[in-house]
Write a protein that holds these residues in place. Structure first.
Motif, PDB file in Angstrom:
ATOM      1  N   THR A 187       0.729  -1.204   0.031  1.00  0.00           N
ATOM      2  CA  THR A 187      -0.088   0.085   0.031  1.00  0.00           C
ATOM      3  C   THR A 187       0.874   1.391   0.097  1.00  0.00           C
ATOM      4  N   VAL A 188       0.377   2.054  -0.576  1.00  0.00           N
ATOM      5  CA  VAL A 188       1.141   3.596  -0.773  1.00  0.00           C
ATOM      6  C   VAL A 188      -0.022   4.882  -0.150  1.00  0.00           C
ATOM      7  N   LEU A 229      -1.375   8.391  -0.014  1.00  0.00           N
ATOM      8  CA  LEU A 229      -1.468   9.497  -0.833  1.00  0.00           C
ATOM      9  C   LEU A 229      -1.911  10.513   0.143  1.00  0.00           C
ATOM     10  N   VAL A 242       2.952   0.769   5.027  1.00  0.00           N
ATOM     11  CA  VAL A 242       2.810   1.401   3.714  1.00  0.00           C
ATOM     12  C   VAL A 242       4.172   1.321   3.088  1.00  0.00           C
ATOM     13  N   ASN A 243       4.224   1.230   1.817  1.00  0.00           N
ATOM     14  CA  ASN A 243       5.335   1.034   1.038  1.00  0.00           C
ATOM     15  C   ASN A 243       6.128   2.300   0.234  1.00  0.00           C
ATOM     16  N   GLY A 244       5.220   3.418   0.806  1.00  0.00           N
ATOM     17  CA  GLY A 244       5.666   4.810   0.108  1.00  0.00           C
ATOM     18  C   GLY A 244       4.636   5.783   0.245  1.00  0.00           C
ATOM     19  N   TYR A 245       5.240   6.873  -0.017  1.00  0.00           N
ATOM     20  CA  TYR A 245       4.337   8.301   0.439  1.00  0.00           C
ATOM     21  C   TYR A 245       4.302   8.925  -0.785  1.00  0.00           C
ATOM     22  N   VAL A 246       3.231   9.711  -1.061  1.00  0.00           N
ATOM     23  CA  VAL A 246       3.072  10.752  -2.096  1.00  0.00           C
ATOM     24  C   VAL A 246       2.218  11.939  -1.450  1.00  0.00           C
ATOM     25  N   ALA A 267       8.716  11.078   1.180  1.00  0.00           N
ATOM     26  CA  ALA A 267       7.753  11.202   0.253  1.00  0.00           C
ATOM     27  C   ALA A 267       8.066  11.672  -0.940  1.00  0.00           C
ATOM     28  N   THR A 274       5.963   8.420 -11.029  1.00  0.00           N
ATOM     29  CA  THR A 274       6.739   7.350 -10.446  1.00  0.00           C
ATOM     30  C   THR A 274       5.766   5.990 -10.541  1.00  0.00           C
ATOM     31  N   PHE A 312       4.723   2.547  -8.496  1.00  0.00           N
ATOM     32  CA  PHE A 312       4.775   1.632  -7.228  1.00  0.00           C
ATOM     33  C   PHE A 312       4.302   0.269  -7.682  1.00  0.00           C
ATOM     34  N   GLU A 371      -0.761  -0.935  -4.679  1.00  0.00           N
ATOM     35  CA  GLU A 371      -0.045  -0.744  -5.935  1.00  0.00           C
ATOM     36  C   GLU A 371      -0.093  -1.909  -6.892  1.00  0.00           C
TER      37      GLU A 371
END
Length: 221
Positions: A2-3, A5, A26-30, A54, A105, A107, A183
Motif C-alpha cells: 500500500t502507498v 497518498l 505502507v510501501n511509500g508516500y506521495v 515522500a 513514478t 509503485f 500498488e
C-alpha cells in the motif's frame, strides 16, 4: 503493498501526525504539494515529509514561500506566507523552491502521476466535479491536490484522486484526509481521521497568525 497518498499538509503537524498514526504499513508516500502555509508548524512538517522520503511536488504556497509571488494570494494567505518565510531555515527554502511541479513514478504495477492543481496547470483548482478521463494520459492513477476537497473517480483509463487536505480540509469535514493506493491493483480508498484541532488553533493564536485560520479548521472550510 500500500502507498499513502496525502496532500496539502499546510504546516499542520498534529494533523500529519494523526494521519501517520492511522496508516497501515505502507510501501511509500506521495504528497501532492503545499507542505507549508496557513498553519504554524512549517519546519516540522517539511522535516517530516523529507524524513519519510515522500514523493513531493511543489504547491503554490511552497513556491510562494520560496520567493515566487506570482500566485495571487488574498491577504490572510499572504500574511501566512510572510510568517512562514521567517520560520523556516534556508535549507527548507531551497528545498521548497527546487520541488518539481509534476512527477511520475511507479509503485509495484501502478504508474502514478502527481500534480498539485492539474496536469500542465499547477495552479488550476480541479474539484471532484471537474474530474474526467481526459485528465489521464499514460498513468494508472493521477493524484491531485490544491482544492483541499477529497474525492476520486474511476474510469476505464485509470483513477483520478484528490486525497483531500491533511492540514486544512475544505469539504465541510474537519478531519484530516488521506487516501491509500493498492500498488498491485491500482485501487484507491479514501480515509479520514480526527486530530486535536484545538491544539493547532491555540498555536495559531500564539504565533500571531490570522484568527480566521484558526476558525476555519473546526469547520472544515
Amino acid at each position: 503493498m500500500t502507498v499513502a497518498l496525502i496532500s496539502d499538509v499546510h504546516a499542520n503537524k498534529p494533523a500529519l501526525g494523526a494521519v501517520m498514526d492511522d496508516l497501515p504499513d505502507v510501501n511509500g508516500y506521495v504528497h501532492a504539494g503545499d507542505a507549508v502555509g496557513y498553519n504554524p508548524y512549517p519546519q516540522d512538517c517539511v522535516d517530516a515529509l523529507r524524513e519519510l522520503g515522500a514523493v513531493n511536488v511543489q504547491g503554490n504556497h511552497d513556491r510562494a514561500v520560496a520567493g515566487d509571488a506570482s500566485f495571487g494570494f488574498h491577504s490572510t494567505a499572504g500574511r501566512a506566507v510572510e510568517w512562514t518565510e521567517r520560520h523556516v531555515n534556508g535549507e527548507t527554502l531551497d528545498w521548497l523552491g527546487a520541488l518539481p511541479q509534476e512527477r511520475e513514478t511507479v509503485f509495484g504495477d501502478t504508474r502514478v502521476k502527481i500534480v498539485h492543481g492539474a496536469p500542465g496547470a499547477p495552479d488550476r483548482y480541479t474539484y471532484p466535479r471537474d474530474f474526467a478521463p481526459s485528465l489521464l494520459r499514460d498513468e494508472d492513477v493521477l493524484v491531485m491536490g490544491h482544492t483541499h476537497v477529497q474525492g476520486k473517480e474511476e474510469y476505464d483509463k485509470g483513477v483520478v484522486v484528490n486525497p483531500g487536505g491533511v492540514g486544512q480540509p475544505r469539504d465541510g469535514d474537519p478531519r484530516a484526509a488521506y487516501a491509500l493506493l493498492d500498488e498491485e491493483t491500482g485501487e484507491v480508498e479514501l480515509h479520514r481521521v480526527e486530530y486535536p484541532v484545538e491544539e493547532v488553533q491555540d498555536e495559531i493564536r500564539r504565533a500571531g497568525l490570522p484568527e480566521s485560520l484558526a476558525e476555519r479548521l473546526e469547520e472544515g472550510r
